[in-house]
Structures are given as structure tokens and as C-alpha cells.
Design a protein around this motif. Sequence first.
Motif, PDB file in Angstrom:
ATOM      1  N   SER A 167      21.307   8.492  -9.058  1.00  0.00           N
ATOM      2  CA  SER A 167      20.083   8.396  -8.427  1.00  0.00           C
ATOM      3  C   SER A 167      19.897   9.163  -7.238  1.00  0.00           C
ATOM      4  CB  SER A 167      19.886   6.924  -8.253  1.00  0.00           C
ATOM      5  OG  SER A 167      18.732   6.847  -7.284  1.00  0.00           O
ATOM      6  N   ASN A 168      21.082   9.095  -6.561  1.00  0.00           N
ATOM      7  CA  ASN A 168      21.127  10.123  -5.294  1.00  0.00           C
ATOM      8  C   ASN A 168      21.103  11.553  -5.698  1.00  0.00           C
ATOM      9  OD1 ASN A 168      21.152   8.231  -3.146  1.00  0.00           O
ATOM     10  ND2 ASN A 168      23.205   7.896  -2.942  1.00  0.00           N
ATOM     11  N   ALA A 169      21.864  11.991  -6.544  1.00  0.00           N
ATOM     12  CA  ALA A 169      21.601  13.470  -6.921  1.00  0.00           C
ATOM     13  C   ALA A 169      20.418  13.628  -7.487  1.00  0.00           C
ATOM     14  CB  ALA A 169      22.912  13.767  -7.976  1.00  0.00           C
ATOM     15  N   ASN A 170      19.799  12.936  -8.219  1.00  0.00           N
ATOM     16  CA  ASN A 170      18.556  13.093  -8.750  1.00  0.00           C
ATOM     17  C   ASN A 170      17.385  13.414  -7.579  1.00  0.00           C
ATOM     18  OD1 ASN A 170      15.812  11.101  -9.472  1.00  0.00           O
ATOM     19  ND2 ASN A 170      16.035  13.078 -10.452  1.00  0.00           N
ATOM     20  N   ARG A 171      17.652  12.451  -6.443  1.00  0.00           N
ATOM     21  CA  ARG A 171      16.622  12.311  -5.258  1.00  0.00           C
ATOM     22  C   ARG A 171      16.938  13.423  -4.192  1.00  0.00           C
ATOM     23  NH1 ARG A 171      17.094   8.085  -2.891  1.00  0.00           N
ATOM     24  NH2 ARG A 171      15.267   7.942  -2.157  1.00  0.00           N
ATOM     25  N   HIS A 172      18.184  13.779  -3.872  1.00  0.00           N
ATOM     26  CA  HIS A 172      18.548  14.405  -2.716  1.00  0.00           C
ATOM     27  C   HIS A 172      18.916  15.758  -2.978  1.00  0.00           C
ATOM     28  CE1 HIS A 172      18.490  10.761  -0.279  1.00  0.00           C
ATOM     29  NE2 HIS A 172      19.185   9.991  -1.008  1.00  0.00           N
ATOM     30  N   ALA A 173      19.056  16.143  -4.325  1.00  0.00           N
ATOM     31  CA  ALA A 173      19.450  17.365  -5.046  1.00  0.00           C
ATOM     32  C   ALA A 173      18.205  18.098  -5.176  1.00  0.00           C
ATOM     33  CB  ALA A 173      20.414  17.534  -5.820  1.00  0.00           C
TER      34      ALA A 173
HETATM   35 MG   LIG Z   1      20.314   6.529  -2.421  1.00  0.00          MG
END
Ligand SMILES: [Mg+2]
Length: 270
Positions: A167-173
Motif C-alpha cells: 500500500s505504501n508503494a501504491n501511495r508513495h510511488a
Molecule cells: Mg503507509
Amino acid sequence: MRPGGALHDRDPRVGAALDHAALYEASYQRERDLERQDQRRRDFMSELSHEIRTPLMSIQAFADLLRMDGTSLDAPADDLVSSLSFGVDRLNRLVSDLIDLGRSGGQEFEVHIGEVDVVEALRAAESLMRPAFLLRGQTVTSDTSATSVRAIADPHWLDQVILTVLSNANRHAPPASEIALRVLRTEDGCVRVEIRDHGTGIAREDRDRIFEPYYRARSADAESMPGAGIGLAVARRLIEAQGGRVWVEDCEDGAGARFCIDVRAVAEQA
Ligand SMILES: [Mg+2]
Ligand SMILES: Nc1ncnc2c1ncn2[C@@H]1O[C@H](COP(=O)(O)OP(=O)(O)OP(=O)(O)O)[C@@H](O)[C@H]1O
């Protein structure tokens, strides 16, 4: 005034015993106070979770109803309902994260260790995240030739850790970027999940700090992307409670972050 008054002053041994008794009483009281505070905190957390989850469940039910009658929605409306569902899902996960974080120490996670197929776990997490990747136009590639790689882990908590990093890769990339997934066995007897993206990456000085509660790196896209800064803190506790590790490392070929999750491998049969 000292406990025991005159008696205390007359015999030093009596005095010392009374001092000990007073200290013991004070520390006993402190312990009881802490227990009461802890209980109040737990009650508050469970009420809060209930209060937030109840309306979320009805929003989710409406979204499901709209999608069940698939014919009545045109494509843009269907996309909107998908992102509504995804937002509700995220909020649900955030509430769980907050509750997990509120628990005192790793011993309160119930850890149920068993054999887990890590390839399968990564595949399942990726398919859960597929609508979110689609919405940001991101492509997910998988470099895992093995059909199954078994590890000793808690299946539920391992899923949550993988989902947090995905989910971080999805949101921060950035939108339309590529996210690469890999499962491998390491020489020191672990199974590793690697999740590599092509975003801003994590500055060297932030690589440990992003695993602290409420810490968010000060990159431009972290500021534009809302978040609580707790996903990775919880992920680290969850993975360490099952004897594993999660960290982020350099990408040798340019920008981006490579997150690694290690859990113990099941010994290979000779
Ligand atoms: Mg996160
Ligand atoms: N793939 C990534 N690329 C760039 N920065 C990242 C990436 N993953 C995490 N970060 C940085 O690490 C910080 C902490 O991540 P964490 O998941 O704990 O919190 P968050 O994503 O900000 O919020 P939330 O708790 O809602 O997930 C983020 O704010 C971001 O700055």
C-alpha cells in the motif's frame, strides 16, 4: 512526616523496616494506578474502534450493493464506487493499525505460527491491492518463478505486513510507475519478500526513522499523500513478533525504494 513517628526514631531497624513498608506501599499503589490507566486505555480503544467501524460497515455495504447490481453503473461510476470501497478498506485497516499500536508491547499480539506459502501470500495481497494499482495506473511485475516457497510465520500478520508495504508503494510511488515483486530464499535460511518501486526512495537518514510511530519522511510526495505514519511501525512490530525482519535498502539502479521482509524458511528436504 516519616511513617511510624517516634517508634521510627527510637530503633533504626524498625525505622528501616517502616521505610521499606512505605516504599512497597507506594510502588504497589503506582502499579495499581498504571493497571487502571491501562484498562481505561483499552476500553477507550475498543469503544473508538466500534464507533468508527460501525458507520464504515454501512458505507461498505452500500458500495457492495451498488456493485452487485453491476448493470446500473456505467464505467466512471463503477470506478468511483471502487475507490469508495478502497477508501473504506483503508480506513478499516488504519483503525486496526491504531489499535495494534495502542497495545502495550509485542506480547499482546496473538501470534499463531505455522507453515505459510509466501508466494501465495504475496499473490493474494497483490490481488487485493489490484484496484488501487489500477487507479494509479501502476504496473506490478513479479519475478518469482517458484510456485511455492514455504516459511514459518503467522499467516494473518504476514499478510498485513505485506499489504502495508504494498500500500505504501501504491501511495508513495508515482502514478504509472512500475512496482516489482520478488520472493527468494536467502543463504541464512530465510524467505524474503522484496517490494521495489520507482518513487522518490527513502533518504539514508530516514531509513530507520520511517519505522517509528507517526514519523513521515519529508519528501515532496509524502506531504501531498495523506497518511498517519503508523503503517510501518506496526509492520515492524508484527514481523518481529514472529521472528522476522522488515527494512528498506538502497536500490542500486537509480531512484526508488526496496522494502525487504524476511521470515524463517521451512528447511528444505534433502
Ligand atoms: Mg503507509
Ligand atoms: N515506498 C515508499 N516510497 C517513498 N516513501 C515511503 C515509501 N514507503 C514509506 N515511505 C515513507 O515512510 C513514511 C512512513 O510510512 P508509514 O506506512 O508508516 O506511514 P504513511 O504511509 O505515511 O501513513 P499510514 O500509516 O496511513 O500508512 C511515509 O510517510 C513515507 O514518507
